[in-house]
Write an enzyme that holds these catalytic residues in place. Structure first.
Site, short mmCIF file in Angstrom:
data_model
loop_
_atom_site.label_atom_id
_atom_site.label_comp_id
_atom_site.label_asym_id
_atom_site.label_seq_id
_atom_site.Cartn_x
_atom_site.Cartn_y
_atom_site.Cartn_z
N ASP A 21 0.84 -1.20 0.00
CA ASP A 21 0.00 0.00 0.00
C ASP A 21 0.87 1.25 0.00
O ASP A 21 1.63 1.49 0.94
CB ASP A 21 -0.91 -0.02 1.25
CG ASP A 21 -1.63 1.30 1.47
OD1 ASP A 21 -1.88 2.01 0.47
OD2 ASP A 21 -1.93 1.63 2.63
N ASP A 29 -2.00 -1.40 -3.75
CA ASP A 29 -2.35 -0.67 -4.97
C ASP A 29 -1.31 -0.93 -6.07
O ASP A 29 -0.26 -1.54 -5.83
CB ASP A 29 -2.49 0.83 -4.69
CG ASP A 29 -1.35 1.38 -3.83
OD1 ASP A 29 -0.18 1.12 -4.18
OD2 ASP A 29 -1.64 2.04 -2.81
N ASP A 98 -6.14 -11.29 -14.76
CA ASP A 98 -7.19 -12.19 -14.28
C ASP A 98 -8.50 -11.69 -14.87
O ASP A 98 -8.87 -10.53 -14.70
CB ASP A 98 -7.25 -12.13 -12.74
CG ASP A 98 -7.80 -13.41 -12.12
OD1 ASP A 98 -8.69 -14.02 -12.73
OD2 ASP A 98 -7.33 -13.78 -11.03
N ASP A 199 -11.03 -16.93 -14.80
CA ASP A 199 -11.69 -17.38 -13.59
C ASP A 199 -12.83 -18.36 -13.91
O ASP A 199 -13.62 -18.12 -14.83
CB ASP A 199 -12.24 -16.14 -12.86
CG ASP A 199 -12.82 -16.45 -11.51
OD1 ASP A 199 -12.07 -16.89 -10.63
OD2 ASP A 199 -14.03 -16.25 -11.32
N GLU A 255 -9.11 -21.46 -14.97
CA GLU A 255 -9.41 -22.08 -13.67
C GLU A 255 -10.55 -23.07 -13.89
O GLU A 255 -11.58 -22.72 -14.46
CB GLU A 255 -9.81 -21.02 -12.65
CG GLU A 255 -9.98 -21.61 -11.27
CD GLU A 255 -10.71 -20.68 -10.32
OE1 GLU A 255 -10.55 -20.86 -9.10
OE2 GLU A 255 -11.46 -19.79 -10.77
N HIS A 328 -4.77 -17.49 -3.94
CA HIS A 328 -5.61 -16.63 -3.10
C HIS A 328 -6.87 -17.33 -2.59
O HIS A 328 -7.59 -16.77 -1.76
CB HIS A 328 -6.02 -15.39 -3.90
CG HIS A 328 -6.85 -15.72 -5.10
ND1 HIS A 328 -6.34 -16.40 -6.19
CD2 HIS A 328 -8.16 -15.51 -5.38
CE1 HIS A 328 -7.30 -16.58 -7.09
NE2 HIS A 328 -8.42 -16.04 -6.61
N ASP A 329 -7.17 -18.51 -3.10
CA ASP A 329 -8.40 -19.22 -2.75
C ASP A 329 -8.18 -20.37 -1.76
O ASP A 329 -9.13 -21.09 -1.44
CB ASP A 329 -9.08 -19.79 -4.00
CG ASP A 329 -9.88 -18.74 -4.75
OD1 ASP A 329 -10.29 -17.74 -4.12
OD2 ASP A 329 -10.09 -18.91 -5.96
#
Length: 555
Positions: A21, A29, A98, A199, A255, A328-329
Site C-alpha cells: 500500500d 495498490d 485475471d 476465472d 481455472e 488466493h483461494d
C-alpha cells in the site's frame, strides 16, 4: 514437444489488495506493485499474474467486475496500470490479467439494464427464470452457501448466481454476450497484456434445463456434474480462441472447478486450440469431505502423489500442466502441505519449493510463499473478510454447530489465510501500510518477513532464488519425462526427471521423522547433489525430517 516461453516461464501471482500500500488507505495498490518490481524480478520469475484490478464494488474482492475496461481508482486507476505494464515490460516481465467471464457484478451496466424489465434488450445477457411455487427454479447451491437463485422484486423472477448474489452469471448462449466478451479480451490484448487467467472458465456453459442435483449434500459431485463442463463449453472456448486469442502471442490458463482426468485434456490439447493450460483442483480439493472444505478429511501421501502422476501422464503428449500448491483461494501451502511449526517451518517450505520447481508444467508461485508465510488464526470471526468464510460460518450457525470448533476449521481452511498482507519487514503492519490494513497482518511478521530473509543466505527466500536458477539452467526439469518411483510410500515422494541426455532424481521426505532410502535400488552412488534444503552434509541412505534433495546422475 513444442517449446514456448509460457512453458518455460515461472509465474508469480499477486493479490494486489494485500501486496503493498503506497496511498496509506490500508489497501494495496498498483503503484505499490511498481515499487516492488525489482524485488519480483530478483526472484528470477518471468510472468506476473495479477488478480482483478478492474472497477468493482468488491463484494468478492474484485471478482465481481462492474466495468471490464476500467481499472479501479482504489488501486490507482488506468494511468497507474499503463505505467505498471510499461515498467514490467522494461524489466522483461510479462503480465497475465485475471479475467472473470462467468459472471459480472450486479452493478455492471448490463445487469442494471437486464433487471429493469422482461423485454429489456439486455434481459438475456443473464439467466432469468420464473417460479410459480415461490421457491427457486431448482435446488442448486451457490459456491458461497445458500441458493444459487435470487428473486428480483422488479420483475418477480429469479436470476442465477453461482457465486454471491452480487455476481449474476452471464448467459453465453447469447451471441451478443460472446461478442462483448471477445471485444473485452481484444481490448486488453491491444493494450499489450501477455495473457489471461480465466476465472472459473469451466462453468460458462450451462445445462439449460437446469435440472435438480441429486447430490445436494455432495458439493464436489454437484460442481462436476451440473455446474461445470456444460454442453457448449468447448464450442465457446474454440470460438474465443479463433476470434481473438490466436491472433496474439499470449498465454491462457483456465481455472477449472469440476475438471478432472476424464475431460482435462479436452481443454488444453494443442490440436483443439482452446486454452494453453488449466488449473485442475484434484490436489487442492483433496482434503474436502462430502460437505466441502469445512468438512475436511485426512489424506495419505500416496493419494497426493497419484494426482501428480495421473495428470502428468494425461497431459504429457498433447497438453501442458499448471504446477501450484497455493493461491488466493486456499490456505497457505506450508501450513497445509508442509509443517509450519517452528522446528520444520523453513525446511518444509523449501521442500515444497523444490516440488513446485522440479515438476513438468508451468510453475506458479503465490505471493508470500517465497518466504513461507503461514495461516493466520484470528481470535474472532469478526476479523475475517472473505465472503466464502462468512457464508460457511452463517450456515454452520444455522445448523447449530459448536462454533468454537468451527472457528478452528476457519483457522485451517479460510481463504483469508492467503490474503493477509505481505510481510515486508518488522515495522508496523509488516511494512505493508502506514494505516490499519483492510485485513490484519499475521502477528508472526516479526519472525517471517522479506527483510530478514534477504539477509540470510539460507533463508526460504534465497532457496527459491536458487531453485528457480536451477530450473532455468536445466531444461530437463521443464520438459523432461516424469516418473514417480515410489507411489505406495506414505512418507517419501521420489521421482525422476529425464530426457535423452540427462537424468535427475528428486527425494522428498514429507514427514517429521527420519526415513530410510532404498539407495541401491535408486543407484544413488551414481549421483551428485545439485541442491538440498539442509545445509549439513547429505546422506544417500537416509533422509532427515522434511529433507529435500535434487540429484543428477553422472553421464
Amino acid at each position: 514437444m513444442k517449446k514456448t516461453w509460457w512453458k518455460e516461464g515461472i509465474v508469480y501471482q499477486i493479490y494486489p489488495r494485500s501486496f503493498n500500500d503506497t496511498s496509506g488507505n490500508g489497501i494495496g495498490d498498483i503503484p505499490g506493485i511498481i515499487e516492488k518490481l525489482d524485488y519480483i524480478k530478483s526472484l528470477g520469475v518471468d510472468i506476473i499474474w495479477l488478480c482483478p484490478v478492474y472497477e468493482s464494488p468488491n463484494d468478492d474482492n474484485g471478482y465481481d467486475i462492474s466495468d471490464y475496461r476500467a481499472i479501479s481508482k482504489e488501486f490507482g486507476g488506468s494511468e497507474a496500470f499503463d505505467r505498471l505494464l510499461k515498467e514490467m515490460h522494461n524489466r522483461g516481465l510479462k503480465l497475465v490479467m485475471d479475467l472473470v467471464l462467468n459472471h459480472s457484478s450486479d452493478e455492471h451496466y448490463w445487469f442494471k439494464e437486464s433487471r429493469k424489465s422482461k423485454d429489456n434488450p439486455y434481459r438475456d445477457y443473464y439467466f432469468w427464470k420464473p417460479s410459480n411455487t415461490n421457491n427457486p427454479p431448482n435446488n442448486w447451491v451457490s459456491f458461497f452457501s445458500g441458493s444459487a437463485w435470487l428473486k428480483d422484486d422488479n420483475t418477480n423472477e429469479y436470476f442465477l448466481h453461482l457465486f454471491t448474489k452480487k455476481q449474476p452469471d452471464l448467459n453465453w448462449e447469447n451471441p451478443k454476450v460472446r461478442k462483448e466478451i471477445h471485444d473485452i479480451v481484444d481490448f486488453w490484448c491491444q493494450k499489450g497484456v501477455d495473457g489471461f487467467r480465466m476465472d472459473v472458465i469451466s462453468l460458462i456453459s450451462k445445462q439449460l434445463d437446469f435440472p435438480n442435483t441429486p447430490y445436494p449434500e455432495d458439493y464436489g459431485k454437484t460442481i462436476k456434474n451440473y455446474y461445470a463442463n456444460g454442453p457448449r463449453i468447448h464450442e465457446y472456448l474454440r470460438e474465443l480462441n479463433e476470434k481473438v486469442l490466436s491472433k496474439y502471442d499470449i498465454m491462457t490458463v483456465g481455472e477449472g472447478p469440476g475438471i478432472d482426468l476424464s475431460n482435462g485434456l479436452d481443454y488444453v490439447d494443442e490440436e483443439r486450440k482452446e486454452l494453453n493450460m488449466i488449473f485442475h483442483f484434484d490436489h487442492m480439493f483433496i482434503d474436502n469431505g462430502p460437505g466441502g472444505k469445512y468438512d475436511p478429511i485426512d489424506v495419505p501421501l500416496s493419494k497426493f502423489k497419484k494426482v501428480f502422476s495421473d495428470w502428468d501422464d494425461k497431459l504429457k503428449n498433447k497438453g501442458w500442466g499448471s504446477i501450484f500448491l497455493g493461491n488466493h483461494d486456499f490456505s497457505r501451502m506450508v501450513s497445509r502441505f508442509g509443517n509450519d511449526n517452528k522446528a520444520y517451518h523453513s525446511i518444509s517450505a523449501k521442500l515444497l519449493a523444490m516440488l513446485l520447481l522440479t515438476m513438468r508444467g508451468t510453475t506458479y508461485i503465490y505471493q508470500g510463499d517465497e518466504i513461507g508465510m503461514t495461516n493466520v488464526a484470528y481470535p474472532s470471526i469478526d476479523d475475517y473478510n472473505d465472503v466464502e468464510t462468512l457464508g460457511s460460518w452463517n450456515e454452520a450457525l444455522k445448523r447449530g454447530e459448536d462454533m468454537s470448533k468451527f472457528l478452528k476449521l476457519v483457522h485451517r481452511q479460510s481463504r483469508d489465510n492467503a490474503r493477509t498482507p505481505i510481510q515486508w519487514n518488522t515495522t508496523k503492519n509488516g511494512g505493508f501500510s502506514n494505516s490499519d490494513p483492510w485485513l490484519k497482518v499475521n502477528p508472526n511478521y516479526l519472525d517471517i518477513n522479506i527483510e530478514n530473509q534477504e539477509k540470510d543466505e539460507n533463508s526460504i527466500l534465497n532457496f527459491y532464488r536458487k531453485m528457480i536458477t536451477v530450473r532455468k539452467e536445466n531444461k530437463v526439469l521443464v520438459y523432461g519425462d516424469y516418473e514417480c518411483i515410489n507411489e505406495e510410500d506414505e512418507n517419501l515422494f521420489i521421482y525422476r526427471r529425464r530426457d535423452s541426455e540427462e537424468s535427475y532424481i528428486v527425494l522428498l521426505n514429507f514427514s517429521d521423522s527420519y526415513q530410510t532410502i532404498e539407495h541401491n535400488k535408486l543407484n544413488l552412488d551414481a549421483t551428485q547433489i545439485v541442491i538440498s534444503n539442509y545445509i549439513e552434509p547429505y546422506s544417500t541412505t537416509q533422509l532427515r525430517p522434511w529433507e529435500a534433495q535434487l540429484r543428477r546422475y553422472y553421464n
